[in-house]
Design an enzyme around this catalytic site. Structure first.
Site, PDB file in Angstrom:
ATOM      1  N   SER A 170       0.868  -1.171   0.000  1.00  0.00           N
ATOM      2  CA  SER A 170       0.000   0.000   0.000  1.00  0.00           C
ATOM      3  C   SER A 170       0.907   1.223   0.000  1.00  0.00           C
ATOM      4  O   SER A 170       1.480   1.587   1.023  1.00  0.00           O
ATOM      5  CB  SER A 170      -0.881  -0.020   1.260  1.00  0.00           C
ATOM      6  OG  SER A 170      -1.630   1.163   1.355  1.00  0.00           O
ATOM      7  N   HIS A 194      -3.954  -5.794   2.576  1.00  0.00           N
ATOM      8  CA  HIS A 194      -3.042  -6.722   3.240  1.00  0.00           C
ATOM      9  C   HIS A 194      -3.660  -8.082   3.525  1.00  0.00           C
ATOM     10  O   HIS A 194      -3.025  -8.943   4.131  1.00  0.00           O
ATOM     11  CB  HIS A 194      -2.534  -6.113   4.555  1.00  0.00           C
ATOM     12  CG  HIS A 194      -1.511  -5.038   4.352  1.00  0.00           C
ATOM     13  ND1 HIS A 194      -0.947  -4.342   5.395  1.00  0.00           N
ATOM     14  CD2 HIS A 194      -0.958  -4.535   3.226  1.00  0.00           C
ATOM     15  CE1 HIS A 194      -0.088  -3.456   4.917  1.00  0.00           C
ATOM     16  NE2 HIS A 194      -0.075  -3.557   3.602  1.00  0.00           N
ATOM     17  N   GLU A 254      -5.269  -2.018   8.915  1.00  0.00           N
ATOM     18  CA  GLU A 254      -4.567  -2.467  10.115  1.00  0.00           C
ATOM     19  C   GLU A 254      -5.326  -2.083  11.383  1.00  0.00           C
ATOM     20  O   GLU A 254      -5.714  -0.925  11.562  1.00  0.00           O
ATOM     21  CB  GLU A 254      -3.166  -1.848  10.191  1.00  0.00           C
ATOM     22  CG  GLU A 254      -2.238  -2.243   9.066  1.00  0.00           C
ATOM     23  CD  GLU A 254      -0.863  -1.601   9.199  1.00  0.00           C
ATOM     24  OE1 GLU A 254      -0.550  -1.055  10.279  1.00  0.00           O
ATOM     25  OE2 GLU A 254      -0.111  -1.626   8.215  1.00  0.00           O
ATOM     26  N   GLU A 311       1.514  -9.036   7.395  1.00  0.00           N
ATOM     27  CA  GLU A 311       2.265  -8.505   8.522  1.00  0.00           C
ATOM     28  C   GLU A 311       2.066  -9.320   9.798  1.00  0.00           C
ATOM     29  O   GLU A 311       2.419  -8.875  10.890  1.00  0.00           O
ATOM     30  CB  GLU A 311       1.899  -7.038   8.737  1.00  0.00           C
ATOM     31  CG  GLU A 311       2.277  -6.205   7.519  1.00  0.00           C
ATOM     32  CD  GLU A 311       1.915  -4.739   7.640  1.00  0.00           C
ATOM     33  OE1 GLU A 311       1.361  -4.344   8.686  1.00  0.00           O
ATOM     34  OE2 GLU A 311       2.174  -3.995   6.688  1.00  0.00           O
ATOM     35  N   ASP A 320      -4.879   1.868  11.236  1.00  0.00           N
ATOM     36  CA  ASP A 320      -4.408   2.358   9.928  1.00  0.00           C
ATOM     37  C   ASP A 320      -5.413   1.906   8.881  1.00  0.00           C
ATOM     38  O   ASP A 320      -5.268   0.829   8.295  1.00  0.00           O
ATOM     39  CB  ASP A 320      -3.019   1.822   9.597  1.00  0.00           C
ATOM     40  CG  ASP A 320      -2.579   2.216   8.176  1.00  0.00           C
ATOM     41  OD1 ASP A 320      -3.234   3.093   7.560  1.00  0.00           O
ATOM     42  OD2 ASP A 320      -1.582   1.644   7.687  1.00  0.00           O
ATOM     43  N   GLU A 366      -3.916   6.392  11.781  1.00  0.00           N
ATOM     44  CA  GLU A 366      -3.001   6.681  10.670  1.00  0.00           C
ATOM     45  C   GLU A 366      -3.784   6.605   9.355  1.00  0.00           C
ATOM     46  O   GLU A 366      -4.566   5.678   9.157  1.00  0.00           O
ATOM     47  CB  GLU A 366      -1.865   5.659  10.678  1.00  0.00           C
ATOM     48  CG  GLU A 366      -0.954   5.696   9.465  1.00  0.00           C
ATOM     49  CD  GLU A 366      -0.126   4.427   9.357  1.00  0.00           C
ATOM     50  OE1 GLU A 366       0.265   4.088   8.215  1.00  0.00           O
ATOM     51  OE2 GLU A 366       0.120   3.769  10.384  1.00  0.00           O
ATOM     52  N   ASP A 405       0.646   9.106   6.562  1.00  0.00           N
ATOM     53  CA  ASP A 405       1.587   8.185   5.901  1.00  0.00           C
ATOM     54  C   ASP A 405       1.600   8.498   4.416  1.00  0.00           C
ATOM     55  O   ASP A 405       2.484   9.192   3.910  1.00  0.00           O
ATOM     56  CB  ASP A 405       1.189   6.742   6.176  1.00  0.00           C
ATOM     57  CG  ASP A 405       2.026   5.726   5.392  1.00  0.00           C
ATOM     58  OD1 ASP A 405       3.098   6.100   4.883  1.00  0.00           O
ATOM     59  OD2 ASP A 405       1.618   4.564   5.279  1.00  0.00           O
ATOM     60  N   LYS A 421       9.000   6.031   7.039  1.00  0.00           N
ATOM     61  CA  LYS A 421       9.416   4.834   6.314  1.00  0.00           C
ATOM     62  C   LYS A 421      10.634   5.197   5.472  1.00  0.00           C
ATOM     63  O   LYS A 421      10.538   6.028   4.566  1.00  0.00           O
ATOM     64  CB  LYS A 421       8.297   4.332   5.393  1.00  0.00           C
ATOM     65  CG  LYS A 421       7.063   3.804   6.118  1.00  0.00           C
ATOM     66  CD  LYS A 421       5.956   3.479   5.135  1.00  0.00           C
ATOM     67  CE  LYS A 421       4.749   2.835   5.789  1.00  0.00           C
ATOM     68  NZ  LYS A 421       3.619   2.677   4.841  1.00  0.00           N
ATOM     69  N   HIS A 449       7.757  -0.192   9.601  1.00  0.00           N
ATOM     70  CA  HIS A 449       8.229  -1.193   8.642  1.00  0.00           C
ATOM     71  C   HIS A 449       7.480  -1.019   7.317  1.00  0.00           C
ATOM     72  O   HIS A 449       6.689  -0.097   7.136  1.00  0.00           O
ATOM     73  CB  HIS A 449       7.953  -2.592   9.200  1.00  0.00           C
ATOM     74  CG  HIS A 449       6.471  -2.857   9.367  1.00  0.00           C
ATOM     75  ND1 HIS A 449       5.934  -4.117   9.491  1.00  0.00           N
ATOM     76  CD2 HIS A 449       5.401  -2.017   9.432  1.00  0.00           C
ATOM     77  CE1 HIS A 449       4.621  -4.057   9.622  1.00  0.00           C
ATOM     78  NE2 HIS A 449       4.275  -2.789   9.585  1.00  0.00           N
ATOM     79  N   LYS A 476       5.685   0.646  14.566  1.00  0.00           N
ATOM     80  CA  LYS A 476       4.937  -0.543  14.149  1.00  0.00           C
ATOM     81  C   LYS A 476       5.815  -1.360  13.225  1.00  0.00           C
ATOM     82  O   LYS A 476       6.504  -0.817  12.353  1.00  0.00           O
ATOM     83  CB  LYS A 476       3.607  -0.172  13.485  1.00  0.00           C
ATOM     84  CG  LYS A 476       3.689   0.576  12.170  1.00  0.00           C
ATOM     85  CD  LYS A 476       2.301   0.692  11.574  1.00  0.00           C
ATOM     86  CE  LYS A 476       2.319   1.294  10.184  1.00  0.00           C
ATOM     87  NZ  LYS A 476       1.010   1.242   9.537  1.00  0.00           N
TER      88      LYS A 476
END
Length: 426
Positions: free
Chosen positions: A41, A154, A163, A204, A241, A285, A312, A337, A365, A388
């Site tokens: 993403s 994900h 998330e 993840e 997220d 997020e 993000d 990131k 990550h 995270k």
């Protein structure tokens, strides 16, 4: 320290896709290695991850061009020079690339070199990496925000939001926070199993069950926290997220997995207000899309004094875009990131800009990870207070937690655990 040689090769990330590994040798004989992560993403304004595009190899995802750029373009140039600092090397890489988004060499090539150089420099100096980057005041251990339920891009389930994280903040140390998080992760597995739901995991390491609604994901997590013997909100809180950019469709938000309905930006803001009132949420997020600037301003006005609002896709670890957000008063925190920007120095400059303007930094990550642990050291180096790096399983995620426990042990009595104060306005 002069670089004697650079080498690189194509390796695999945690999704089985190619990524770049860089090996460096300094003139004093110090060797170091770096492995570059990759996201699924991704924000529109991220630096370019150079892929080969040859459909006959890895479906076009090969990175031989980026590897060749390290060996044939970067290597011969950096070995001619002596660099006095990480910043000097990184800005040389930026100049060598010559593009705004590192599309010539590839951010996966420049970042591999940047990461390898700082690791080698720290080893050469005989200093732990977190201390080499952050100095003697680098001693804050972060709250681990563990992604226990996956959805969106994900996972192959019917959950729209990407998330759902737990933040075990009421602990005396990082090691104890991890214990609390892992106990909750396993309790959640038991809760899902009891409901007849899948306990298979996503990219993840979080569970990826089909649920009746997005709300049911939060409610299952709260049940897991309680079953593990902890109090929601007091001991362990929720972070989200939604990755709302993935839901952005013609100026509205499409719940593409559940109801198939479009809602307005104002309706999304209202939903987050309701969720924050209903659930023990300390951080959201990407609650809105990267191009919904007006919505971000409204969201920050509504919730910015109550919880942490992290950009993000909105900011992409880019200090110029962050400066725009600061001016507009959009969000109050930035996700960090390394591969979104392509060098360590630019990453640190973005964090510095955030701190100067009372924004938090939340280190992260990528969904396509490696066992490289640089983000663990980076989090402590900049005293970020929370990070995270996935859920309670999968080796490439757990290795970051293990590294943080090593750092905590190394710091001894100097180590501090961030606790709930790590989250803005909590």
């Amino acid at each position: 320290m002069k670089i004697k040689s650079l080498d690189a090769m194509e390796i695999l990330d945690s999704r089985g896709n190619p990524t770049v590994e860089v090996d460096i040798l300094l003139e004093d004989g110090t060797q170091a290695r770096a492995m570059v992560p990759s996201g699924a993403s991704t924000g529109e304004r991220e630096a370019t991850e150079l892929r080969d595009g040859d459909k006959k190899r890895y479906g076009g995802k090969g990175v031989k061009k980026a590897v060749e750029n390290v060996i044939k373009k970067i290597g011969p140039e950096v070995t001619k020079r002596e660099f006095s600092s990480q910043k000097e090397l990184d800005y040389f890489l930026i100049e060598l690339d010559g593009t705004e988004n590192k599309s010539a060499l590839g951010a996966n090539a420049t970042l591999g070199v940047s990461m390898a150089y700082v690791r080698a420099s720290a080893a050469s100096a005989g200093v732990p990496l977190y201390q080499f980057i952050g100095g003697l005041n680098a001693n804050l251990l972060p709250v681990p925000c563990m992604n226990v339920i996956n959805g969106g891009k994900h996972a192959d389930n019917n959950v729209d939001f990407q998330e759902f994280m737990i933040a075990p903040h009421n602990a005396p140390s990082f090691a104890e926070a991890i214990r609390m998080g892992e106990e909750t992760f396993h309790a959640l597995k038991s809760v899902l199993h009891g409901k007849g739901l899948s306990t298979g995991v996503g990219d993840e390491g979080g569970f990826a069950p089909d649920l009746k609604s997005n709300e049911e994901a939060v409610e299952a997590i709260l049940e897991g926290i309680t079953k593990a013997g902890y109090k929601p909100g007091k001991d362990i809180s929720i972070c989200l997220d939604p990755a709302a950019s993935e839901m952005w469709d013609a100026g509205k938000y499409l719940f593409f997995k559940s109801t198939k309905k479009h809602v307005t930006s104002d309706a999304m803001v209202k939903q987050w207000e309701n969720w924050v009132q209903q659930y023990p949420i300390v951080l959201i997020e990407d609650g809105l899309a990267e191009n919904d600037w007006e919505g971000w301003v409204n969201l920050t006005r509504a919730l910015g004094d109550k919880i942490e609002l992290v950009g993000d896709d909105l900011f992409c670890t880019n200090k110029s875009i962050l400066a725009k957000g600061i001016e507009k008063k959009a969000a109050n925190s930035i996700l960090i990131k390394l591969n979104q920007i392509g060098t360590l120095t630019e990453t640190l400059e973005t964090i510095e800009l955030a701190y100067r303007n009372d924004y938090n930094a939340f280190v992260s990550h990528r969904s396509g990870e490696t066992v490289d642990t640089i983000i663990s050291d980076l989090t402590v180096a900049v005293n970020a207070g929370h990070l995270k790096t996935g859920s309670g399983c999968r080796g490439e995620r757990i290795e970051k937690f293990n590294q943080l426990m090593r750092i905590e042990k190394n710091l001894g009595k100097a180590a501090r655990f961030a606790g709930k104060a790590a989250f803005k306005n909590s």
